[in-house]
Design a protein around this motif. Structure first.
Motif, PDB file in Angstrom:
ATOM      1  N   LEU A 165      -5.242   0.377   9.940  1.00 14.03           N
ATOM      2  CA  LEU A 165      -5.436   0.357   8.495  1.00 14.03           C
ATOM      3  C   LEU A 165      -6.186  -0.862   8.002  1.00 14.03           C
ATOM      4  O   LEU A 165      -6.868  -0.810   6.974  1.00 14.03           O
ATOM      5  CB  LEU A 165      -4.075   0.451   7.794  1.00 14.03           C
ATOM      6  N   ALA A 199      -1.302   3.529  11.000  1.00 11.50           N
ATOM      7  CA  ALA A 199      -0.850   4.862  10.598  1.00 11.50           C
ATOM      8  C   ALA A 199      -0.979   5.803  11.787  1.00 11.50           C
ATOM      9  O   ALA A 199      -2.013   5.823  12.466  1.00 11.50           O
ATOM     10  CB  ALA A 199      -1.674   5.384   9.428  1.00 11.50           C
ATOM     11  N   ILE A 215       4.017   5.254   9.299  1.00 13.38           N
ATOM     12  CA  ILE A 215       3.458   3.922   9.127  1.00 13.38           C
ATOM     13  C   ILE A 215       4.324   2.878   9.827  1.00 13.38           C
ATOM     14  O   ILE A 215       5.553   2.946   9.810  1.00 13.38           O
ATOM     15  CB  ILE A 215       3.361   3.575   7.624  1.00 13.38           C
ATOM     16  N   SER A 238     -10.101   6.329   0.669  1.00 12.72           N
ATOM     17  CA  SER A 238      -9.796   7.332   1.690  1.00 12.72           C
ATOM     18  C   SER A 238     -10.660   7.155   2.925  1.00 12.72           C
ATOM     19  O   SER A 238     -11.745   6.559   2.883  1.00 12.72           O
ATOM     20  CB  SER A 238      -9.981   8.745   1.135  1.00 12.72           C
ATOM     21  N   CYS A 286      -5.451   8.704   2.810  1.00 11.43           N
ATOM     22  CA  CYS A 286      -5.711   8.005   1.558  1.00 11.43           C
ATOM     23  C   CYS A 286      -4.813   6.791   1.404  1.00 11.43           C
ATOM     24  O   CYS A 286      -3.690   6.760   1.917  1.00 11.43           O
ATOM     25  CB  CYS A 286      -5.486   8.948   0.376  1.00 11.43           C
ATOM     26  N   PHE A 287      -5.308   5.798   0.654  1.00 13.96           N
ATOM     27  CA  PHE A 287      -4.574   4.555   0.424  1.00 13.96           C
ATOM     28  C   PHE A 287      -4.712   4.154  -1.036  1.00 13.96           C
ATOM     29  O   PHE A 287      -5.777   4.316  -1.642  1.00 13.96           O
ATOM     30  CB  PHE A 287      -5.110   3.399   1.277  1.00 13.96           C
ATOM     31  N   ALA A 308       0.807  -1.215   0.000  1.00 14.97           N
ATOM     32  CA  ALA A 308       0.000   0.000   0.000  1.00 14.97           C
ATOM     33  C   ALA A 308       0.842   1.268   0.000  1.00 14.97           C
ATOM     34  O   ALA A 308       1.883   1.350   0.652  1.00 14.97           O
ATOM     35  CB  ALA A 308      -0.938   0.011   1.208  1.00 14.97           C
ATOM     36  N   VAL A 313       0.394   5.177   1.154  1.00 14.24           N
ATOM     37  CA  VAL A 313      -0.456   5.886   2.109  1.00 14.24           C
ATOM     38  C   VAL A 313      -0.049   7.356   2.143  1.00 14.24           C
ATOM     39  O   VAL A 313       1.148   7.676   2.132  1.00 14.24           O
ATOM     40  CB  VAL A 313      -0.352   5.276   3.523  1.00 14.24           C
ATOM     41  N   TYR A 336      -7.629  -2.160   2.816  1.00 16.16           N
ATOM     42  CA  TYR A 336      -7.696  -1.054   3.770  1.00 16.16           C
ATOM     43  C   TYR A 336      -9.020  -0.281   3.726  1.00 16.16           C
ATOM     44  O   TYR A 336      -9.142   0.768   4.345  1.00 16.16           O
ATOM     45  CB  TYR A 336      -6.553  -0.072   3.512  1.00 16.16           C
TER      46      TYR A 336
END
Length: 446
Positions: free
Chosen positions: A366, A346, A336, A320, A307-308, A293, A295, A374
């Motif tokens: 997450l 996060a 992270i 998000s 956001c991811f 991911a 992030v 996520y």
């Protein structure tokens, strides 16, 4: 006492002497933090005993005296027991910029299929390169085993690693310089084979430009591509894709590991993040990655979001989590790491320049159900932290995960403190006063 029992006792004492346990307790982590006020790097062993945590602040032997009016420490990274910190000045590098390499005094002790950190020596400066020819770096990254420093005023970057620093006959020979990128450079490096180096230009022929630069055996190979909008600030590599942060959304390309694509054959994909209340496109300024991911944060105040992007997808998109902050707060780039049980977390600081005493920390789980998606990310109740002390890009909070992800350590620049916070019940377990203005933080720990 028999000879056998004497030998066993002696062995036990020797093992204790080489471990991270002493009269003050066991060493949980060795912490390094920047004091923005003095432009120095500080260190301490965070120790824990039955009476709680202790932290005793120290200077680093041999650390250079910088001009606190005109020079600052910037980003820092650690690998293989070596920590490298960038130095930037207020005169485009003419006063003195570059890097300092620190031997952390930490060594790895193998235990079967894993290792533990031991701390037999205090930290000391290994080498430094600070002069008028280093291009005034603002960003220092770590990709794999490489430290990658952006030499902004030289329109390029330097790649070095712990071995090259330690083996070099002189600091000037510790790294290799590559041309690529310009103005205020952000960088992504893919598998040590290719770098993607950005140009900051908002308008003109270099707006949106990304230089694709071959590294190592691919040196001398390269080309450039363009994002649809400029003001590029932010780049990263994840799961065979490279991501960029222009003024509108996010762009991505497939990593060209052999640097043999034709520039006009590269598809630059664009992802929208959304728009602000005035209809302007949202953007970000920096990425972090964990597992598959990417992030990042975007938006302001009530429109803030975490956001991811699932980089493993063939056609990734932006997901998000809304983070409704106070009107005077903004989210910093997320930090992270892995919490208890290895679950991704996060850490998101919500800071207010107008009222820093209201700063908060959001812990975001997450992937609560552990399925790798996520979309179910959830923020816990915010934690009140000490104040920030923002001056431009400096004076922000920072945090590191402690062993097994059960606690974190955070810096509070505004009241010169470092806290230990539990991720289990979000309680503050210890508070330590520091000198100056503690900001960026690095941990060497299991």
């Amino acid at each position: 006492m028999t000879i056998r029992s004497f030998i066993l006792t002696l062995v036990a004492l020797l093992l204790m002497g080489s471990s991270s346990v002493n009269a003050e307790g066991r060493t949980v982590a060795r912490l390094f933090w920047q004091d923005h006020q003095s432009a120095k790097l500080k260190w301490a062993d965070l120790q824990k005993s039955k009476d709680g945590y202790t932290l005793s602040e120290n200077d680093i032997s041999g650390f250079p005296e910088l001009d606190t009016d005109d020079q600052t420490l910037v980003q820092m990274q650690a690998d293989d027991g070596l920590l490298v910190v960038g130095v930037r000045d207020e005169a485009n590098g003419d006063i003195g910029s570059g890097w300092v390499a620190i031997e952390t005094g930490a060594t790895q002790e193998a235990h079967g299929d894993h290792f533990h950190w031991r701390f037999p020596e205090p930290p000391s400066v290994h080498s430094k390169l600070i002069d008028s020819g280093q291009g005034n770096p603002a960003h220092l990254y770590r990709y794999g085993k490489s430290f990658v420093m952006a030499n902004d005023q030289r329109n390029g970057f330097t790649v070095l690693n712990s071995k090259s620093v330690r083996d070099a006959d002189s600091p000037a020979e510790a790294g290799r310089f590559y041309e690529g990128g310009g103005g205020h450079i952000t960088l992504a490096v893919a598998e040590g084979k290719v770098a993607y180096s950005t140009w900051i230009d908002r308008e003109g022929e270099k707006a949106g430009r990304v230089d694709v630069v071959g590294l190592g055996e691919n040196a001398e190979k390269g080309y450039h591509i363009s994002c649809p909008t400029g003001a590029l600030h932010g780049a990263t590599y994840c799961d065979d894709k490279v991501f960029f942060a222009p003024s509108d959304g996010v762009c991505w390309v497939h990593a060209d590991l052999e640097v043999d694509d034709a520039a006009d054959s590269v598809t630059v994909n664009h992802l929208e993040i959304g728009t602000d209340p005035e209809g302007n496109p949202l953007r970000t300024g920096a990425f972090t990655t964990i597992d598959h991911a990417v992030v990042f944060t975007s938006g302001k105040a009530e429109q803030s979001k975490l956001c991811f992007i699932d980089a493993s997808c063939d056609t990734p998109d932006v997901q998000s989590l809304s983070m409704e902050l106070a009107s005077d707060q903004s989210l910093k780039t997320p930090i992270i790491g892995k919490g208890s049980g290895g679950r991704p977390i996060a850490l998101c600081f919500a800071e207010s320049k107008e009222a820093p005493e209201t700063d908060q920390l959001y812990v975001v789980d997450l992937d609560p159900d552990g399925n790798g998606d996520y979309s179910d990310a959830k923020a816990r109740e915010p934690i009140a932290v000490g104040p920030s002390q923002t001056e431009g890009h400096f004076g922000h909070h920072d945090a590191v995960f402690l062993p097994r992800g059960r606690q974190i350590a955070v810096t509070n620049p505004g009241d010169a403190s470092i806290w230990v916070i539990s991720l289990t019940d979000q309680s503050v377990q210890a508070k330590f006063e520091c000198e100056g203005t503690p900001t960026s933080l690095v941990s060497i720990s299991d």
